[in-house]
Motif scaffolding. Sequence first.
Motif, PDB file in Angstrom:
ATOM      1  N   GLU A  86      22.877  33.150   8.950  1.00 50.72           N
ATOM      2  CA  GLU A  86      22.962  31.617   8.986  1.00 50.72           C
ATOM      3  C   GLU A  86      21.611  31.035   9.113  1.00 50.72           C
ATOM      4  OE1 GLU A  86      23.894  32.518  13.401  1.00 50.72           O
ATOM      5  OE2 GLU A  86      24.394  33.128  11.430  1.00 50.72           O
ATOM      6  N   HIS A  87      20.495  31.932   9.531  1.00 50.77           N
ATOM      7  CA  HIS A  87      19.030  31.639   9.722  1.00 50.77           C
ATOM      8  C   HIS A  87      18.153  32.300   8.569  1.00 50.77           C
ATOM      9  CE1 HIS A  87      19.617  30.804  13.952  1.00 50.77           C
ATOM     10  NE2 HIS A  87      20.470  31.823  14.040  1.00 50.77           N
ATOM     11  N   VAL A  88      18.597  33.266   7.717  1.00 47.86           N
ATOM     12  CA  VAL A  88      18.028  33.794   6.744  1.00 47.86           C
ATOM     13  C   VAL A  88      19.093  34.339   5.490  1.00 47.86           C
ATOM     14  CG1 VAL A  88      17.371  35.753   8.038  1.00 47.86           C
ATOM     15  CG2 VAL A  88      16.064  34.932   6.153  1.00 47.86           C
ATOM     16  N   ALA A 116      30.363  21.990  16.123  1.00 47.08           N
ATOM     17  CA  ALA A 116      31.077  22.257  17.030  1.00 47.08           C
ATOM     18  C   ALA A 116      30.316  23.358  17.901  1.00 47.08           C
ATOM     19  CB  ALA A 116      32.457  22.576  16.970  1.00 47.08           C
ATOM     20  N   MET A 117      29.746  24.346  17.279  1.00 43.97           N
ATOM     21  CA  MET A 117      28.828  25.343  17.905  1.00 43.97           C
ATOM     22  C   MET A 117      27.687  24.730  18.579  1.00 43.97           C
ATOM     23  SD  MET A 117      30.625  28.206  17.280  1.00 43.97           S
ATOM     24  CE  MET A 117      29.554  29.531  17.216  1.00 43.97           C
ATOM     25  N   LYS A 118      27.175  23.846  17.937  1.00 41.24           N
ATOM     26  CA  LYS A 118      26.021  22.959  18.650  1.00 41.24           C
ATOM     27  C   LYS A 118      26.361  22.412  19.871  1.00 41.24           C
ATOM     28  CE  LYS A 118      23.114  21.545  14.647  1.00 41.24           C
ATOM     29  NZ  LYS A 118      22.637  20.284  13.905  1.00 41.24           N
ATOM     30  N   LEU A 119      27.535  21.802  19.864  1.00 37.88           N
ATOM     31  CA  LEU A 119      28.237  21.110  21.385  1.00 37.88           C
ATOM     32  C   LEU A 119      28.452  22.016  22.257  1.00 37.88           C
ATOM     33  CD1 LEU A 119      29.472  18.678  22.525  1.00 37.88           C
ATOM     34  CD2 LEU A 119      31.685  19.248  21.443  1.00 37.88           C
ATOM     35  N   LEU A 120      28.900  23.145  21.682  1.00 36.21           N
ATOM     36  CA  LEU A 120      29.124  24.446  22.700  1.00 36.21           C
ATOM     37  C   LEU A 120      28.162  24.879  23.439  1.00 36.21           C
ATOM     38  CD1 LEU A 120      32.031  26.483  20.975  1.00 36.21           C
ATOM     39  CD2 LEU A 120      32.339  25.177  23.120  1.00 36.21           C
ATOM     40  N   GLU A 121      26.820  24.896  22.597  1.00 37.47           N
ATOM     41  CA  GLU A 121      25.577  25.265  23.099  1.00 37.47           C
ATOM     42  C   GLU A 121      24.961  24.309  24.022  1.00 37.47           C
ATOM     43  OE1 GLU A 121      22.705  26.141  19.843  1.00 37.47           O
ATOM     44  OE2 GLU A 121      24.331  26.937  18.731  1.00 37.47           O
ATOM     45  N   ARG A 122      25.165  22.998  23.749  1.00 37.94           N
ATOM     46  CA  ARG A 122      24.800  22.014  24.829  1.00 37.94           C
ATOM     47  C   ARG A 122      25.630  22.096  26.070  1.00 37.94           C
ATOM     48  NH1 ARG A 122      24.740  17.897  20.061  1.00 37.94           N
ATOM     49  NH2 ARG A 122      22.747  18.151  19.143  1.00 37.94           N
ATOM     50  N   LEU A 123      26.801  22.268  25.825  1.00 31.94           N
ATOM     51  CA  LEU A 123      27.734  22.442  27.130  1.00 31.94           C
ATOM     52  C   LEU A 123      27.547  23.783  28.077  1.00 31.94           C
ATOM     53  CD1 LEU A 123      31.126  21.185  25.715  1.00 31.94           C
ATOM     54  CD2 LEU A 123      29.364  19.832  27.394  1.00 31.94           C
ATOM     55  N   GLY A 124      26.631  24.464  27.473  1.00 31.85           N
ATOM     56  CA  GLY A 124      26.391  25.959  27.981  1.00 31.85           C
ATOM     57  C   GLY A 124      27.334  26.882  28.023  1.00 31.85           C
ATOM     58  N   LEU A 125      28.259  26.780  26.918  1.00 32.10           N
ATOM     59  CA  LEU A 125      29.196  27.566  26.803  1.00 32.10           C
ATOM     60  C   LEU A 125      28.994  28.846  25.792  1.00 32.10           C
ATOM     61  CD1 LEU A 125      32.289  25.444  26.823  1.00 32.10           C
ATOM     62  CD2 LEU A 125      31.562  26.749  28.856  1.00 32.10           C
ATOM     63  N   ASN A 126      27.933  28.621  24.935  1.00 33.72           N
ATOM     64  CA  ASN A 126      27.532  29.502  24.000  1.00 33.72           C
ATOM     65  C   ASN A 126      26.168  29.552  23.835  1.00 33.72           C
ATOM     66  OD1 ASN A 126      28.464  31.088  21.860  1.00 33.72           O
ATOM     67  ND2 ASN A 126      28.366  29.583  20.354  1.00 33.72           N
ATOM     68  N   GLN A 127      25.756  30.786  23.526  1.00 27.88           N
ATOM     69  CA  GLN A 127      24.351  30.993  23.294  1.00 27.88           C
ATOM     70  C   GLN A 127      23.585  30.237  22.525  1.00 27.88           C
ATOM     71  OE1 GLN A 127      23.588  35.149  22.240  1.00 27.88           O
ATOM     72  NE2 GLN A 127      21.610  34.745  21.241  1.00 27.88           N
ATOM     73  N   GLN A 128      22.283  29.953  23.110  1.00 29.56           N
ATOM     74  CA  GLN A 128      21.503  28.920  22.277  1.00 29.56           C
ATOM     75  C   GLN A 128      20.969  29.411  21.086  1.00 29.56           C
ATOM     76  OE1 GLN A 128      20.599  25.656  23.204  1.00 29.56           O
ATOM     77  NE2 GLN A 128      22.197  25.980  24.837  1.00 29.56           N
ATOM     78  N   ARG A 129      20.869  28.825  20.186  1.00 29.44           N
ATOM     79  CA  ARG A 129      20.484  29.218  18.648  1.00 29.44           C
ATOM     80  C   ARG A 129      18.979  29.151  18.586  1.00 29.44           C
ATOM     81  NH1 ARG A 129      22.914  25.285  14.759  1.00 29.44           N
ATOM     82  NH2 ARG A 129      24.517  25.543  16.270  1.00 29.44           N
ATOM     83  N   THR A 130      18.268  30.422  18.053  1.00 29.71           N
ATOM     84  CA  THR A 130      16.743  30.586  18.208  1.00 29.71           C
ATOM     85  C   THR A 130      15.910  29.827  17.057  1.00 29.71           C
ATOM     86  OG1 THR A 130      17.314  32.597  16.896  1.00 29.71           O
ATOM     87  CG2 THR A 130      17.245  32.906  19.626  1.00 29.71           C
ATOM     88  N   SER A 131      16.744  29.493  16.065  1.00 23.09           N
ATOM     89  CA  SER A 131      16.161  29.016  14.803  1.00 23.09           C
ATOM     90  C   SER A 131      17.138  27.937  14.173  1.00 23.09           C
ATOM     91  CB  SER A 131      15.394  29.778  13.830  1.00 23.09           C
ATOM     92  OG  SER A 131      16.201  30.703  13.367  1.00 23.09           O
ATOM     93  N   PRO A 132      16.843  26.960  13.307  1.00 21.91           N
ATOM     94  CA  PRO A 132      17.791  26.370  12.608  1.00 21.91           C
ATOM     95  C   PRO A 132      18.710  27.171  11.585  1.00 21.91           C
ATOM     96  CG  PRO A 132      15.636  25.359  12.264  1.00 21.91           C
ATOM     97  CD  PRO A 132      15.468  26.603  13.155  1.00 21.91           C
ATOM     98  N   HIS A 133      19.817  26.593  11.630  1.00 25.37           N
ATOM     99  CA  HIS A 133      21.112  27.229  10.683  1.00 25.37           C
ATOM    100  C   HIS A 133      20.744  26.681   9.380  1.00 25.37           C
ATOM    101  CE1 HIS A 133      24.096  28.302  14.340  1.00 25.37           C
ATOM    102  NE2 HIS A 133      22.714  29.033  14.337  1.00 25.37           N
ATOM    103  N   SER A 134      19.949  27.014   8.583  1.00 24.43           N
ATOM    104  CA  SER A 134      19.511  26.882   7.321  1.00 24.43           C
ATOM    105  C   SER A 134      19.833  27.306   6.191  1.00 24.43           C
ATOM    106  CB  SER A 134      17.834  26.615   7.250  1.00 24.43           C
ATOM    107  OG  SER A 134      17.610  28.005   7.507  1.00 24.43           O
TER     108      SER A 134
END
Length: 168
Positions: A86-88, A116-134
């Motif tokens: 999702e990054h490259v 939804a994955m972004k939301l789970l990240e904000r809630l601290g339930l999922n690993q934070q992304r390290t770069s945009p999903h471009s």
Amino acid sequence: MPALSDYAQRRKIEHFLLPIPKHARILEIGCGSRWVGDYLRANGWQHYVGADLVAPADIVGDIREWRQLGLQPASFDVVIAFEVIEHVDLVQQAYDLLKPGGQLLLTSPVPHMDWAMKLLERLGLNQQRTSPHSNLVYFDKIPLFEPVSLLQKAFLSQWGVLRKPVAA
């Protein structure tokens, strides 16, 4: 580690890693925290190499420059890229590095559910992304490879085992 990430890690071991033959030559693209390599090495796989943009990977550099990194074409039985595509776009590089019949093991958010994955990240339930999903992509649309297994997990994540054709 966030609860959902820890759970997913355990499921990935069962689904993806345990079926890999112990003698297989394995390249992990985007090895990050090195949990895959640590698991494989601790459990008897001896031909694992982790690549990432930053240390402490075995190979540090951009996989798109694999020749300059000293990798040889068609030299791996398995390429693992969990939460990387999702990054490259790494499809061509994985194809070039895999032996005919070799497998590409992928996980990534389902493109239309990335919100939804972004939301789970904000809630601290999922690993934070390290770069945009471009480079979000549906695994059934990935060129060059034959699908072996394509799954969706909780409507949020897609897991794929793809095979490089034996004869082109």
